[in-house]
Scaffold this motif. Structure first.
Motif, PDB file in Angstrom:
ATOM      1  N   ALA A 160     -27.386 -54.961  42.571  1.00  0.00           N
ATOM      2  CA  ALA A 160     -28.624 -54.794  41.804  1.00  0.00           C
ATOM      3  C   ALA A 160     -29.458 -53.639  42.365  1.00  0.00           C
ATOM      4  N   LEU A 161     -29.547 -53.556  43.685  1.00  0.00           N
ATOM      5  CA  LEU A 161     -30.279 -52.450  44.310  1.00  0.00           C
ATOM      6  C   LEU A 161     -29.680 -51.101  43.913  1.00  0.00           C
ATOM      7  N   THR A 162     -28.362 -51.006  43.967  1.00  0.00           N
ATOM      8  CA  THR A 162     -27.681 -49.754  43.632  1.00  0.00           C
ATOM      9  C   THR A 162     -27.907 -49.382  42.169  1.00  0.00           C
ATOM     10  N   VAL A 163     -27.700 -50.332  41.265  1.00  0.00           N
ATOM     11  CA  VAL A 163     -27.901 -50.073  39.831  1.00  0.00           C
ATOM     12  C   VAL A 163     -29.361 -49.692  39.583  1.00  0.00           C
ATOM     13  N   GLY A 164     -30.282 -50.408  40.214  1.00  0.00           N
ATOM     14  CA  GLY A 164     -31.700 -50.112  40.038  1.00  0.00           C
ATOM     15  C   GLY A 164     -32.068 -48.715  40.501  1.00  0.00           C
ATOM     16  N   VAL A 165     -31.600 -48.319  41.664  1.00  0.00           N
ATOM     17  CA  VAL A 165     -31.899 -46.984  42.186  1.00  0.00           C
ATOM     18  C   VAL A 165     -31.314 -45.911  41.267  1.00  0.00           C
ATOM     19  N   VAL A 166     -30.085 -46.109  40.798  1.00  0.00           N
ATOM     20  CA  VAL A 166     -29.472 -45.139  39.881  1.00  0.00           C
ATOM     21  C   VAL A 166     -30.296 -45.041  38.590  1.00  0.00           C
TER      22      VAL A 166
END
Length: 157
Positions: A131-137
Motif C-alpha cells: 500500500a505504501l509503494t502504490v500510494g507513493v507511486v
C-alpha cells in the motif's frame, strides 16, 4: 470521508493477513503459491525496508507519527479535489498505520509476501508495504501530471 474508508480497509486487510500468517505458520516456514514466483513465507523485520536500521524502533515511531500527521494534513487540505492524489494519500496512510501497529505491539513487522523475479529473491514484504509503494507511486504520478498541466498553462499565457 471515503478516503479514510480506503485507509481503514488497507489496515484491516494488512492486520488480518499478518495475523493469519503469524497464527498458522512457524517463523521462516514457507508455502509455495506460484512455483518459481510467489511464496508465503513467515518472516519478521525489526527494521525498515530490506532490514535497514534494524532495531531502531524509536526512529520508526517518530517518523511514522510525523508521516501520519503530514498525510492527514494534506488529506484535509485537498479533500475536495484531486481524487487520485487522495487515493494515494489513503494508501500511504493505511500502510504507515498497518506497520506502525506491528512496531508498537510486536516490536517488529510481520512480512510474508515472498516474490522471485527473474532469479532475484525480492525482499519479503506485506500488504502495508504494498500500500505504501502504490500510494507513493500514485502521489508522484499525480504531482507529475499536475506539473505538466501547469507548464502547459504557463506556455499558453
Amino acid at each position: 470521508m471515503r478516503y479514510y474508508i480506503i485507509t481503514l480497509i488497507i489496515i484491516i486487510l494488512d492486520q488480518l493477513t499478518k495475523w493469519s500468517v503469524a497464527s498458522s505458520m512457524k517463523l521462516y516456514e514457507s508455502k509455495e503459491v506460484i512455483p518459481g514466483f510467489l511464496s508465503i513465507t513467515s518472516h519478521r523485520n525489526s527494521g525498515a525496508a530490506w532490514g535497514i536500521l534494524e532495531g531502531q524502533m524509536w526512529l520508526f515511531y517518530i517518523v511514522t507519527v510525523i508521516v501520519i500527521g503530514v498525510i492527514i494534513y494534506y488529506m484535509q487540505l485537498y479533500k475536495d479535489s484531486y481524487p487520485w492524489l487522495m487515493v494515494g494519500f489513503a494508501f500511504i496512510l493505511g500502510g504507515a498505520i498497518g506497520n506502525f501497529i506491528d512496531r508498537v505491539f510486536l516490536q517488529e513487522v510481520i512480512d510474508f509476501i515472498d516474490v522471485m523475479i527473474f532469479a532475484y529473491d525480492f525482499p519479503i514484504f506485506n500488504i502495508a508495504d504494498s500500500a505504501l509503494t502504490v500510494g507513493v507511486v500514485l502521489v508522484i504520478v499525480m504531482m507529475l501530471i499536475d506539473e505538466m498541466k501547469n507548464k502547459g498553462k504557463n506556455a499558453n499565457e
